[in-house]
Design a protein around this motif. Sequence first.
Motif, mmCIF file in Angstrom:
data_model
loop_
_atom_site.group_PDB
_atom_site.id
_atom_site.type_symbol
_atom_site.label_atom_id
_atom_site.label_comp_id
_atom_site.label_asym_id
_atom_site.label_seq_id
_atom_site.Cartn_x
_atom_site.Cartn_y
_atom_site.Cartn_z
ATOM 1 N N THR A 114 0.813 -1.224 0.000
ATOM 2 C CA THR A 114 0.000 0.000 0.000
ATOM 3 C C THR A 114 0.842 1.267 0.000
ATOM 4 O OG1 THR A 114 -0.132 -0.153 2.404
ATOM 5 C CG2 THR A 114 -1.941 -1.108 1.142
ATOM 6 N N ILE A 115 2.140 1.138 0.319
ATOM 7 C CA ILE A 115 2.997 2.323 0.317
ATOM 8 C C ILE A 115 3.129 2.892 -1.082
ATOM 9 C CG2 ILE A 115 5.175 1.084 -0.050
ATOM 10 C CD1 ILE A 115 4.640 3.978 2.404
ATOM 11 N N GLU A 116 3.000 2.007 -2.090
ATOM 12 C CA GLU A 116 3.093 2.472 -3.479
ATOM 13 C C GLU A 116 1.932 3.400 -3.809
ATOM 14 O OE1 GLU A 116 5.633 1.676 -5.207
ATOM 15 O OE2 GLU A 116 6.485 0.028 -4.036
ATOM 16 N N GLN A 117 0.747 3.075 -3.338
ATOM 17 C CA GLN A 117 -0.422 3.911 -3.604
ATOM 18 C C GLN A 117 -0.306 5.263 -2.898
ATOM 19 O OE1 GLN A 117 -3.828 1.608 -2.437
ATOM 20 N NE2 GLN A 117 -3.184 -0.219 -3.598
ATOM 21 N N ILE A 118 0.269 5.239 -1.692
ATOM 22 C CA ILE A 118 0.417 6.500 -0.954
ATOM 23 C C ILE A 118 1.466 7.394 -1.610
ATOM 24 C CG2 ILE A 118 1.101 7.493 1.264
ATOM 25 C CD1 ILE A 118 -0.047 5.021 2.608
ATOM 26 N N ASN A 119 2.515 6.777 -2.144
ATOM 27 C CA ASN A 119 3.604 7.565 -2.722
ATOM 28 C C ASN A 119 3.187 8.332 -3.966
ATOM 29 O OD1 ASN A 119 5.463 6.861 -0.770
ATOM 30 N ND2 ASN A 119 6.272 5.108 -1.894
ATOM 31 N N VAL A 120 2.189 7.807 -4.696
ATOM 32 C CA VAL A 120 1.766 8.504 -5.925
ATOM 33 C C VAL A 120 0.754 9.610 -5.646
ATOM 34 C CG1 VAL A 120 2.215 6.464 -7.345
ATOM 35 C CG2 VAL A 120 -0.058 6.796 -6.337
#
Length: 372
Positions: free
Chosen positions: A209-215
């Motif tokens: 889920t960190i990928e979704q937050i980073n974008v």
Amino acid sequence: MRTLRFLLQKEFRQIFRNRAIVTLIFVMPVMQFLVMPLAADYEVRNINLAVVDNDHSPYSQKLISKVIASGYFKLTGYNDSYKDAFKLIEADKADLILEIPHGFERNLIREDKQKLFLAVNAINGTKANLGGAYLGSIIGDFNADIRMQLVQQPRFSQFPVIEIVASNWFNPVLNYKVFIVPGILAILVTMIGGFLAALNIVKEKEIGTIEQINVTPIKKHIFILGKLIPFWVLANIVFTIGLILARLIYGIVPIGSLLVLYIFIAIYLLTVLGFGLLVSTFCDTQQQAMFIMFFFMMIFILLGGLFTSIDSMPDWAKLITRFNPVRYMIEVMRMVILKGSGFRDILPHLAAVSAMAVFLNGWAVLNYKKTN
């Protein structure tokens, strides 16, 4: 603020959705807080004593009876020779050997002096030191009793006698729970805040889920605050529960102001949580974060002054404790709860943890990179 509010809602939902985390946060600290103060007993009792009585006189029997009646010693051997008694120490069945020589009563009456031999098993240094000190004090009292019986009143010296009367402040009855409970509460709050914060960002990395937050256009400091605030609130709740249990179970009521205590704990938790978040920014898995936090927590606890006095540490260790937030937390807990210290008294400690909080949280924000 709207973005932060949504982040906080997400974090609280994730926390309370996981029953294991809820149990870790609330049930485990309560159980540890109930068990540890009862087990971490600073009083040394049931010291195994082996006696070698070579005199077998009424005075030697009185001395042995006085030692056993003190409640600190348990007679595990009444031997005829030192060699037999030493076998008990080798078998770990005795901690001390008291040898009473031949002619103990005769020399004590006729020559006004007599030496006793005491052998101490020093594998457990704390038990050996305290056991030897207890036994020496009991023998001293026995000597005073014998002197009162043998010496007639006119033979007493008429010189002035200085009498010392001790007064124990802040813990009059020397109850070890009053000393240990505030320190254990400080350790539990530190572990809850530090470990959970360290696992937070790493968990986002592992589940993806960190990928979704980073974008998203969320700023780094907002993201860190969203990770920090929920555990700050929960740690304060655990701290409050600990204070309630300390009053209901151990009868410990803070003498100082609760407001002073909560002001310090608020800043202190920022330090601990900031350190946990900083560790999580360096780690890729929860296992890495756990091992790193365990390494630092062991140092924080052992050099925090809970079990060993900081004043008795070497100079290099004292220097390290200046950068240990747990040291300041334990000192403030005892100062406010036991001594009733005010805000002015804890200002040096508050300044130290405030500087650590700014440094650690700032480093966590700078180290967090919104990149794949």
